[in-house]
Scaffold this motif. Sequence first.
Motif, PDB file in Angstrom:
ATOM      1  N   GLN A  28       0.845  -1.181   0.000  1.00  0.00           N
ATOM      2  CA  GLN A  28       0.000   0.000   0.000  1.00  0.00           C
ATOM      3  C   GLN A  28       0.889   1.242   0.000  1.00  0.00           C
ATOM      4  O   GLN A  28       1.900   1.289   0.701  1.00  0.00           O
ATOM      5  N   ASN A  29       0.551   2.216  -0.815  1.00  0.00           N
ATOM      6  CA  ASN A  29       1.252   3.490  -0.991  1.00  0.00           C
ATOM      7  C   ASN A  29       2.485   3.404  -1.893  1.00  0.00           C
ATOM      8  O   ASN A  29       3.129   4.431  -2.124  1.00  0.00           O
ATOM      9  N   ASP A  30       2.832   2.207  -2.409  1.00  0.00           N
ATOM     10  CA  ASP A  30       3.879   2.132  -3.432  1.00  0.00           C
ATOM     11  C   ASP A  30       3.376   2.826  -4.697  1.00  0.00           C
ATOM     12  O   ASP A  30       2.176   2.812  -4.997  1.00  0.00           O
ATOM     13  N   ALA A  31       4.287   3.404  -5.460  1.00  0.00           N
ATOM     14  CA  ALA A  31       3.924   4.008  -6.736  1.00  0.00           C
ATOM     15  C   ALA A  31       3.505   2.922  -7.729  1.00  0.00           C
ATOM     16  O   ALA A  31       4.102   1.844  -7.772  1.00  0.00           O
ATOM     17  N   VAL A  32       2.475   3.206  -8.514  1.00  0.00           N
ATOM     18  CA  VAL A  32       2.014   2.276  -9.541  1.00  0.00           C
ATOM     19  C   VAL A  32       2.840   2.516 -10.804  1.00  0.00           C
ATOM     20  O   VAL A  32       2.725   3.561 -11.431  1.00  0.00           O
ATOM     21  N   SER A  33       3.669   1.542 -11.133  1.00  0.00           N
ATOM     22  CA  SER A  33       4.496   1.681 -12.334  1.00  0.00           C
ATOM     23  C   SER A  33       4.233   0.555 -13.336  1.00  0.00           C
ATOM     24  O   SER A  33       4.624   0.673 -14.490  1.00  0.00           O
ATOM     25  N   SER A  34       3.552  -0.510 -12.893  1.00  0.00           N
ATOM     26  CA  SER A  34       3.318  -1.660 -13.764  1.00  0.00           C
ATOM     27  C   SER A  34       1.918  -2.217 -13.566  1.00  0.00           C
ATOM     28  O   SER A  34       1.285  -2.014 -12.529  1.00  0.00           O
ATOM     29  N   VAL A  35       1.482  -2.944 -14.581  1.00  0.00           N
ATOM     30  CA  VAL A  35       0.258  -3.731 -14.514  1.00  0.00           C
ATOM     31  C   VAL A  35       0.706  -5.176 -14.362  1.00  0.00           C
ATOM     32  O   VAL A  35       1.624  -5.620 -15.066  1.00  0.00           O
ATOM     33  N   TYR A  36       0.071  -5.908 -13.436  1.00  0.00           N
ATOM     34  CA  TYR A  36       0.443  -7.295 -13.183  1.00  0.00           C
ATOM     35  C   TYR A  36      -0.718  -8.216 -13.515  1.00  0.00           C
ATOM     36  O   TYR A  36      -1.869  -7.927 -13.176  1.00  0.00           O
ATOM     37  N   ALA A  94       2.746   2.644 -18.486  1.00  0.00           N
ATOM     38  CA  ALA A  94       2.715   3.532 -19.651  1.00  0.00           C
ATOM     39  C   ALA A  94       2.494   2.732 -20.941  1.00  0.00           C
ATOM     40  O   ALA A  94       1.745   3.159 -21.830  1.00  0.00           O
ATOM     41  N   MET A  95       3.117   1.574 -21.024  1.00  0.00           N
ATOM     42  CA  MET A  95       2.950   0.743 -22.208  1.00  0.00           C
ATOM     43  C   MET A  95       1.522   0.179 -22.273  1.00  0.00           C
ATOM     44  O   MET A  95       0.904   0.132 -23.354  1.00  0.00           O
ATOM     45  N   LYS A  98      -0.711   2.827 -23.515  1.00  0.00           N
ATOM     46  CA  LYS A  98      -0.478   3.028 -24.949  1.00  0.00           C
ATOM     47  C   LYS A  98      -1.201   1.952 -25.759  1.00  0.00           C
ATOM     48  O   LYS A  98      -1.829   2.258 -26.790  1.00  0.00           O
ATOM     49  N   PHE A  99      -1.143   0.710 -25.316  1.00  0.00           N
ATOM     50  CA  PHE A  99      -1.856  -0.368 -26.008  1.00  0.00           C
ATOM     51  C   PHE A  99      -3.357  -0.059 -26.073  1.00  0.00           C
ATOM     52  O   PHE A  99      -3.997  -0.267 -27.097  1.00  0.00           O
ATOM     53  N   LEU A 100      -3.914   0.449 -24.969  1.00  0.00           N
ATOM     54  CA  LEU A 100      -5.343   0.780 -24.947  1.00  0.00           C
ATOM     55  C   LEU A 100      -5.664   1.924 -25.915  1.00  0.00           C
ATOM     56  O   LEU A 100      -6.695   1.902 -26.597  1.00  0.00           O
ATOM     57  N   ARG A 101      -4.789   2.920 -25.965  1.00  0.00           N
ATOM     58  CA  ARG A 101      -5.004   4.057 -26.880  1.00  0.00           C
ATOM     59  C   ARG A 101      -4.908   3.634 -28.345  1.00  0.00           C
ATOM     60  O   ARG A 101      -5.654   4.120 -29.194  1.00  0.00           O
ATOM     61  N   ASP A 102      -3.977   2.719 -28.638  1.00  0.00           N
ATOM     62  CA  ASP A 102      -3.686   2.351 -30.021  1.00  0.00           C
ATOM     63  C   ASP A 102      -4.568   1.240 -30.576  1.00  0.00           C
ATOM     64  O   ASP A 102      -4.595   1.031 -31.790  1.00  0.00           O
ATOM     65  N   ASP A 103      -5.265   0.500 -29.725  1.00  0.00           N
ATOM     66  CA  ASP A 103      -6.030  -0.666 -30.171  1.00  0.00           C
ATOM     67  C   ASP A 103      -7.469  -0.548 -29.660  1.00  0.00           C
ATOM     68  O   ASP A 103      -7.754  -0.839 -28.500  1.00  0.00           O
ATOM     69  N   GLU A 104      -8.363  -0.103 -30.540  1.00  0.00           N
ATOM     70  CA  GLU A 104      -9.753   0.130 -30.134  1.00  0.00           C
ATOM     71  C   GLU A 104     -10.419  -1.151 -29.627  1.00  0.00           C
ATOM     72  O   GLU A 104     -11.145  -1.117 -28.631  1.00  0.00           O
ATOM     73  N   GLU A 105     -10.165  -2.267 -30.273  1.00  0.00           N
ATOM     74  CA  GLU A 105     -10.760  -3.532 -29.829  1.00  0.00           C
ATOM     75  C   GLU A 105     -10.283  -3.879 -28.419  1.00  0.00           C
ATOM     76  O   GLU A 105     -11.074  -4.260 -27.558  1.00  0.00           O
ATOM     77  N   LEU A 106      -8.997  -3.740 -28.179  1.00  0.00           N
ATOM     78  CA  LEU A 106      -8.445  -4.011 -26.856  1.00  0.00           C
ATOM     79  C   LEU A 106      -9.052  -3.069 -25.818  1.00  0.00           C
ATOM     80  O   LEU A 106      -9.404  -3.486 -24.710  1.00  0.00           O
TER      81      LEU A 106
END
Length: 183
Positions: A28-36, A94-95, A98-106
């Motif tokens: 808790q309170n760690d910075a969010v830098s990745s999706v797991y 961030a990646m 970006k995947f969500l922005r670039d891929d409408e289906e995703l």
Amino acid sequence: MSDDFIEKIIPKIKITKKIEQNSYLFYQNDAVSSVYIVDAGLVELTRNLHDGTSIVLQRAGDRTILAEASVYSQIYHCDAFARFPSTVFVLPKAMFLKFLRDDEELSLMWGKKLAHEIQSTRNRLEILSRHTVSDRLDGWLVLNGSVMPPKGEWKSIASQIGVSPESLYRELAKRRKNANNLT
């Protein structure tokens, strides 16, 4: 049940991480830098409460995204604890965005996945609003196909339905006794 979003995003992920049993992936309170995404094992999201107790917010098994709402947060609002030895896919935040922005289906699949998670959370809240151990267990069973996990995992059910393990064990014993009396 197949999760199309998970199956579409996993091939884009190049990093995995092993987590030992009874250790933390983040706090808790760690910075969010990745999706797991849990590849194998079981990771629980827990929040420590002011009274010293904790509550399980999510039990993430194979092919489950951890703390999906954290994608839109700067810090984690819970701890991620490996209940069993686990492996997770790691995708930089961030990646992922970006995947969500670039891929409408995703992106549409992600929205559907988040809607499903809201439904699951509401179901869990409904269970926690019940007053008796028996009623909470009945609610949990309805949502989980009326199937109890192996005996060694009962303690986690107690945590999920917000009761002590001892209370759950008493309820299960009472149900076994009643079932035996019917035969």
